[in-house]
Design a protein around this motif. Structure first.
Motif, PDB file in Angstrom:
ATOM      1  N   VAL A  68      -3.560 -18.551  41.553  1.00 41.71           N
ATOM      2  CA  VAL A  68      -3.111 -17.236  41.081  1.00 41.71           C
ATOM      3  C   VAL A  68      -2.170 -16.615  42.117  1.00 41.71           C
ATOM      4  O   VAL A  68      -1.156 -16.017  41.755  1.00 41.71           O
ATOM      5  N   MET A 103       1.460 -17.635  41.669  1.00 38.89           N
ATOM      6  CA  MET A 103       2.166 -17.348  40.410  1.00 38.89           C
ATOM      7  C   MET A 103       3.452 -16.577  40.671  1.00 38.89           C
ATOM      8  O   MET A 103       3.571 -15.813  41.576  1.00 38.89           O
ATOM      9  N   VAL A 113      -4.473 -13.168  34.140  1.00 43.28           N
ATOM     10  CA  VAL A 113      -3.608 -12.160  34.760  1.00 43.28           C
ATOM     11  C   VAL A 113      -2.852 -11.384  33.694  1.00 43.28           C
ATOM     12  O   VAL A 113      -2.836 -10.143  33.686  1.00 43.28           O
ATOM     13  N   ILE A 149      -0.401  -8.792  41.942  1.00 42.20           N
ATOM     14  CA  ILE A 149      -1.411  -9.806  42.246  1.00 42.20           C
ATOM     15  C   ILE A 149      -1.896  -9.603  43.678  1.00 42.20           C
ATOM     16  O   ILE A 149      -1.111  -9.632  44.626  1.00 42.20           O
ATOM     17  N   ASP A 172      -6.448 -17.774  36.130  1.00 49.48           N
ATOM     18  CA  ASP A 172      -5.183 -18.390  35.735  1.00 49.48           C
ATOM     19  C   ASP A 172      -4.227 -17.345  35.173  1.00 49.48           C
ATOM     20  O   ASP A 172      -4.553 -16.158  35.083  1.00 49.48           O
ATOM     21  N   LYS A 173      -3.044 -17.812  34.798  1.00 47.54           N
ATOM     22  CA  LYS A 173      -1.998 -16.903  34.318  1.00 47.54           C
ATOM     23  C   LYS A 173      -2.444 -16.138  33.084  1.00 47.54           C
ATOM     24  O   LYS A 173      -2.143 -14.947  32.930  1.00 47.54           O
ATOM     25  N   SER A 197      -7.678 -11.795  43.064  1.00 52.97           N
ATOM     26  CA  SER A 197      -8.239 -13.131  42.868  1.00 52.97           C
ATOM     27  C   SER A 197      -8.300 -13.875  44.190  1.00 52.97           C
ATOM     28  O   SER A 197      -7.418 -13.699  45.039  1.00 52.97           O
TER      29      SER A 197
END
Length: 199
Positions: free
Chosen positions: A196, A199, A178, A25, A174-175, A191
């Motif tokens: 995010v 997370m 991802v 991420i 959002d998850k 992002s």
């Protein structure tokens, strides 16, 4: 009077794909508030999407002091023209690890200077998709960021068309986004959403 030839400023190691192996991420930072928040986050890699000729050195230095790997979007720096000199400036005057750009010549220039280079593409239609492999070959990018990144089917198509890692960016909220992007084969997602990042 001709300018002196560009010389390599550093040799990137590890590879771009290696950077995302432990943390896929990426924090995309667009302003000072985002900068303050990313400094408190666990995100290891930052795509810096703002700055000026006057501030970019200190912004990058701040991120590096907090242990971040930093890619500067040279297309978005205020006070610079979209020319190779901006890439040299970032490479010689900042501690940035690499650059992002939508322009193949700037990506290629970064590669020649020993900076990591991520080629950004806005995929708006089939024509832009068909041009992508040619542009990547021309730019010699270390990775490609596709925007919007919430297109798992397109990510899976690209895996067959380019031989560099793919980062999914833009509209990753959002998850579910991802997981879908990574599941489709992206090595990372970028992002600006702090949800995010957390997370």
């Amino acid at each position: 009077m001709s300018q002196p030839a560009a010389t390599a400023v550093r040799r990137p190691t590890p590879t771009v794909a290696d950077l995302f192996a432990d943390d896929p991420i990426v924090a995309s930072v667009k302003d000072d508030e985002g900068l303050r928040r990313v400094l408190r986050s666990d995100r290891a890699v930052v795509f810096l999407l703002y700055g000026t000729v006057l501030t970019i050195e200190s912004i990058v230095a701040t991120l590096k002091a907090h242990g971040k790997t930093v890619f500067v979007d040279v297309d978005l720096l205020d006070g610079f023209a979209a020319r190779e000199v901006v890439v040299r400036f970032v490479g010689e005057r900042t501690e940035a690890d690499g650059i992002l750009s939508t322009k193949a010549p700037l990506v290629r220039a970064a590669n020649g200077l020993g900076l990591r280079a991520i080629h950004r593409f806005f995929l708006i239609d089939s024509l832009s998709y068909r041009n992508l492999p040619k542009q990547v070959a021309a730019s010699r990018a270390d990775a490609v960021e596709i925007l919007p990144g919430c297109m798992p089917r397109v990510i899976s198509w690209l895996l067959a068309d380019v031989d560099v890692p793919i980062v999914a960016g833009g509209l990753v909220c959002d998850k579910e986004d991802v997981v879908a992007a990574l599941g489709a084969g992206a090595v990372a997602v970028a992002s600006s959403s702090t949800d995010v990042w957390e997370m």
